[in-house]
Design an enzyme around this catalytic site. Structure first.
Site, PDB file in Angstrom:
ATOM      1  N   CYS A  82     -25.882 -15.128 -11.206  1.00 33.00           N
ATOM      2  CA  CYS A  82     -25.324 -14.232 -12.225  1.00 33.00           C
ATOM      3  C   CYS A  82     -25.935 -14.531 -13.587  1.00 33.00           C
ATOM      4  O   CYS A  82     -25.987 -15.689 -14.017  1.00 33.00           O
ATOM      5  CB  CYS A  82     -23.809 -14.390 -12.285  1.00 33.00           C
ATOM      6  SG  CYS A  82     -23.037 -13.326 -13.534  1.00 33.00           S
ATOM      7  N   CYS A 178     -21.797  -7.786 -12.270  1.00 34.90           N
ATOM      8  CA  CYS A 178     -21.034  -8.894 -11.702  1.00 34.90           C
ATOM      9  C   CYS A 178     -21.337  -8.963 -10.211  1.00 34.90           C
ATOM     10  O   CYS A 178     -20.833  -8.139  -9.438  1.00 34.90           O
ATOM     11  CB  CYS A 178     -19.537  -8.710 -11.939  1.00 34.90           C
ATOM     12  SG  CYS A 178     -18.529  -9.995 -11.171  1.00 34.90           S
ATOM     13  N   ASP A 399       3.274 -16.276   4.217  1.00 28.60           N
ATOM     14  CA  ASP A 399       2.136 -16.157   3.292  1.00 28.60           C
ATOM     15  C   ASP A 399       2.686 -16.032   1.870  1.00 28.60           C
ATOM     16  O   ASP A 399       2.653 -14.964   1.272  1.00 28.60           O
ATOM     17  CB  ASP A 399       1.299 -14.929   3.676  1.00 28.60           C
ATOM     18  CG  ASP A 399       0.058 -14.772   2.804  1.00 28.60           C
ATOM     19  OD1 ASP A 399      -0.274 -15.698   2.051  1.00 28.60           O
ATOM     20  OD2 ASP A 399      -0.572 -13.689   2.871  1.00 28.60           O
ATOM     21  N   CYS A 425      -2.333 -19.895  -0.696  1.00 21.56           N
ATOM     22  CA  CYS A 425      -3.335 -19.682  -1.739  1.00 21.56           C
ATOM     23  C   CYS A 425      -3.312 -20.810  -2.764  1.00 21.56           C
ATOM     24  O   CYS A 425      -4.006 -20.738  -3.789  1.00 21.56           O
ATOM     25  CB  CYS A 425      -3.130 -18.332  -2.432  1.00 21.56           C
ATOM     26  SG  CYS A 425      -1.515 -18.125  -3.218  1.00 21.56           S
TER      27      CYS A 425
END
Length: 467
Positions: A82, A178, A399, A425
């Site tokens: 990037c 991006c 989750d 997460c």
């Protein structure tokens, strides 16, 4: 007794230059060296590298330094792809090759488990054992992200900067492309900059959400579905006039965008001004079911990893036609529908009623009549709720959000469900919650990381527990 107060002392920045060897990465992927018997944190440095740095912040227990040069580069160092790397606050591991990124993330999870289990005296000497690791779930490391929020800031001359936040600041980095965004979104920045410069009402946009999704359009004559479409949600701070509406419509038609205007109170599609209903957004699951969602709903941003994650969850749980499955923190039904295709029945539970309604709609639209969804604060005592007592559950999948499921863990353990699959997460809350289950007699059977966010420090994990 007299109280004496000292004025707060700001951290000292010595600007001193020194050469150090990087020992390791911390949990955030920042290089750590030693200097004057304290750790020095060096963003962008990798383990075993000899680096020249400048001290920019000193405290009693640590210091921070800016990377100046690298004398002995790591074998795992690669050239970031990037053009905005180092300025943009995202994708901070681009200089680390993919194999090394995955090793770092797995080691991070292992270290957190070791710390948490040791603190709670659950398993002694966990660090000396290998967790039962399975292969990581991964996708292409580039062009994987299907949803992002693009910031918009205006200067005194009403000139717009469009992009993402710079590191450690609220200022935006002007982004031209991006490479982690899916291809149609990757090239949208110059187009948006040009459009904003042509608006008649300046400084009226807060941010622009970009989404890559399948959509259904309906007008008076027909209904059509389009796959892989670009949807823009424009947060409008002031009422949009006719000239600017026309400008957005012109760009939308030219570039095949679907534009939704969000004024803070409601969202309205520009299509509705042309007699077309607001587009219905969706994405396809691994079993060809469809999840329908609104622009503000949480979805897994990596389509490939999401489908691989669902497939692995089904395989690890070994869902049978006789199973009743409990799906906690079920959201829109991302796992529920796949479970329902294999199981006798699925009970999905979510804290927000709107999400319960959408999950119910998704199940009905896809033809599943063996799913029931309920609203419940899962951090409350829910064992006495009718849905929890109505049947014996053979398996449970959960989750949760980053806060984890600490309160729910104690209640799940009381149900003595044979198999529990936890999708996380946040590895810190996962380690904490896992220690609870292990202390209640569960065995950590399988574990793998899921590289939902390649090029970043973020890691998602799947763990299977059995009694």
């Amino acid at each position: 007794m007299a109280n004496y107060f000292k004025a707060a002392v700001k951290p000292q920045a010595s600007n001193q230059r020194l050469t150090v060897t990087v020992d390791k990465l911390d949990m955030n992927g920042v290089g750590v060296a030693r200097w004057q018997n304290k750790p020095v944190f060096i963003s962008g440095a990798l383990p075993n590298e000899l680096v020249e740095v400048k001290i920019i912040e000193q405290k009693n227990k640590y210091a921070r330094a800016k990377l100046i040069s690298i004398s002995n580069p790591s074998d795992s160092r690669v050239t970031p792809q990037c053009q905005h790397f180092g300025l943009c606050g995202g994708c901070d591991l681009q200089m680390f090759d993919m194999a090394a990124q995955l090793d770092f993330k797995q080691s991070k999870v292992s270290e957190l488990f070791s710390r948490c289990f040791s603190d709670q005296n659950v398993v002694k000497n966990l660090a000396e054992k290998d967790l039962p690791w399975h292969a990581a779930i991964k996708s292409s490391p580039w062009h994987y992200r299907r949803k992002a929020r693009i910031g918009v800031q205006f200067d005194k001359k009403a000139q717009a900067t469009i992009g993402f936040r710079q590191k450690s600041t609220n200022q935006l980095a002007a982004i031209k492309s991006c490479p982690v965004l899916v291809e149609p979104l990757n090239v949208i920045f110059p187009l948006l900059k040009k459009l904003l410069a042509e608006l008649t009402v300046k400084s009226a946009i807060g941010h622009i959400e970009v989404i890559h999704a399948d959509i259904i359009e309906t007008n008076a004559e027909n209904k059509s579905q389009k796959d892989n479409q670009v949807v823009l949600v424009v947060r409008q701070l002031r009422t949009m006039n006719k000239a600017d509406i026309g400008l957005w419509q012109s760009y939308a038609q030219k570039h095949d965008w679907h534009v939704i205007i969000d004024n803070g109170d409601k969202q309205e599609s520009l299509d509705s001004l042309k007699g077309i209903s607001s587009p219905v957004l969706s994405y396809e699951l691994v079993d060809n079911s469809k999840i329908y969602f609104s622009s503000g709903d949480f979805i897994q941003i990596n389509h490939e990893v999401n489908n691989a994650m669902i497939s692995q969850a089904l395989a690890w749980l070994n869902v049978l036609p006789s199973d009743n499955v409990l799906d906690l923190f079920c959201g829109l039904g991302n796992f529920s529908l796949a479970l329902a295709k294999l199981a006798k029945g699925v009970v999905g539970v979510e804290g927000v009623q709107v999400m319960v309604d959408k999950a119910t709609h998704n199940a009905q639209t896809n033809g599943f009549d063996n799913c029931q969804f309920y609203q419940q604060d899962l951090n409350s005592n829910w064992l006495l709720e009718s849905w929890a007592k109505a049947q014996v559950f053979d398996k449970v999948l959960l989750d949760p959000a980053r806060a984890g499921a600490e309160e729910a863990m104690h209640q799940i353990a009381k149900l003595k469900i044979p198999s529990i699959l936890y999708v996380s997460c946040d590895p810190a809350t996962l380690a904490r919650d896992s220690a609870i289950l292990v202390s209640k007699g569960y065995k950590l059977e399988k574990i793998s990381i899921m590289d939902m966010f390649a090029q970043t420090k973020h890691v998602e994990t799947m763990v299977l527990f059995t009694r």
